[in-house]
Enzyme design. Structure first.
Site, PDB file in Angstrom:
ATOM      1  N   SER A  73       0.736  -1.092   0.110  1.00  0.00           N
ATOM      2  CA  SER A  73      -0.064  -0.066  -0.015  1.00  0.00           C
ATOM      3  C   SER A  73       0.871   1.216   0.060  1.00  0.00           C
ATOM      4  O   SER A  73       2.141   1.089   0.270  1.00  0.00           O
ATOM      5  CB  SER A  73      -0.882   0.035   1.381  1.00  0.00           C
ATOM      6  OG  SER A  73      -1.477   1.289   1.646  1.00  0.00           O
ATOM      7  N   TYR A  79      -2.381  -1.362  10.105  1.00  0.00           N
ATOM      8  CA  TYR A  79      -2.396  -1.478   8.596  1.00  0.00           C
ATOM      9  C   TYR A  79      -1.123  -1.154   8.133  1.00  0.00           C
ATOM     10  O   TYR A  79      -0.575  -1.889   7.410  1.00  0.00           O
ATOM     11  CB  TYR A  79      -3.323  -0.518   8.062  1.00  0.00           C
ATOM     12  CG  TYR A  79      -3.646  -0.525   6.574  1.00  0.00           C
ATOM     13  CD1 TYR A  79      -4.231  -1.634   6.143  1.00  0.00           C
ATOM     14  CD2 TYR A  79      -3.149   0.405   5.762  1.00  0.00           C
ATOM     15  CE1 TYR A  79      -4.609  -1.976   4.677  1.00  0.00           C
ATOM     16  CE2 TYR A  79      -3.117   0.290   4.265  1.00  0.00           C
ATOM     17  CZ  TYR A  79      -3.771  -0.897   3.949  1.00  0.00           C
ATOM     18  OH  TYR A  79      -4.380  -0.931   2.343  1.00  0.00           O
TER      19      TYR A  79
END
Length: 272
Positions: free
Chosen positions: A142, A155
């Site tokens: 990401s 995350y």
């Protein structure tokens, strides 16, 4: 891997979003597809769409957190298609919560899917990808695997972990002389359902967060798929998806750890 014609491509999280878009783009480029996800109905829909493009595609139900199931899946794919050429570890989830708000259950949930899912997939399929003679592994991290952001600690932990693991694997393949390219993929905000399926800690309104994500997301899943496959063809170590990912990539390179002050100030402005 210069082209995908007749290559065996394995994609996790193929029921929607980037996974489905990748499957369709690969179908148009002549790949044979082994598609998986937890919801077999959605994955079967993806496979049917790929078949309409003239591709051979098969849907599998797979829980990426289950190591034994992933190894069994690798054998299923080998039996159905032969050795896999391309593995895209795409399955992932999102969680918005400060470290103070995080529950252990939420932390384990995101680590098991995002991090262990990539580890399981890579280990299960790596022997096949090597044996194929023309292989590539793309692990989806990401833009938050490039720089940290408040309320994204869990995350960040998974996506930074994927990046480090993938970078090491790329170097190992080169040292060993294996015919395997390796890429870490760093999408920015892509118009998918991931935010609507996310978890939110504390008193946060998940639906409001998802609606804001949709407002900010500028890259379509279809464009993301094209960018990713172009990066795989070029054997890029780092594939940046979207203008926001390119900006986030620049911040730590330009400002070192000072990038944190920039992001913190921006987040304070949004809160106020």
């Amino acid at each position: 891997m210069k082209n995908f014609q007749d290559k065996v491509a394995v994609i996790t999280g193929a029921g929607a979003g980037i996974g489905r878009a990748l499957a369709l783009e690969l179908a148009r480029n002549g790949a044979r597809l082994a598609l998986s996800g937890r919801d077999l109905t959605n994955v079967s829909e993806t496979a049917a769409l790929c078949e309409k493009e003239g591709a051979t595609a098969r849907a599998f139900r797979l829980d990426v957190t289950d190591r034994a199931a992933f190894y069994a899946h690798a054998e299923e794919v080998r039996a159905a298609f032969g050795p896999a050429n391309l593995l895209v570890n795409n399955a992932g989830v999102s969680l918005t919560a400060t470290v103070e708000e995080l529950t252990w259950e939420d932390f384990e949930w995101i680590v098991n899917i995002n991090f262990w899912g990539v580890m399981h997939g890579t280990k299960a399929f790596l022997p096949q990808v090597i044996a194929s003679g023309d292989g590539h592994i793309a692990n989806v991290s990401s833009m938050f695997g490039l720089a940290a952001c408040p309320s994204q600690g869990a995350y960040n932990a998974t996506k930074f972990g994927i990046r480090g693991f993938t970078d090491a694997l790329r170097q190992e393949m080169r040292i060993a002389g294996h015919p395997v390219g390796v890429s870490s993929v760093h999408p920015g905000m892509v118009k998918t359902e991931i935010a609507w399926k996310a978890r939110a800690g504390g008193e946060r309104d998940r639906d409001a967060l998802a609606a804001n994500f949709d407002r900010l997301a500028k890259t379509t899943a279809e464009d993301a798929a094209k960018i990713i496959l172009r990066g795989i063809r070029k054997d890029k170590a780092k594939i940046l998806v979207g203008a926001d990912a390119r900006v986030i990539d620049l911040l730590p390179r330009l400002f070192g750890s000072g990038y944190q002050r920039i992001i913190t100030a921006q987040m304070k402005n949004e809160v106020n």
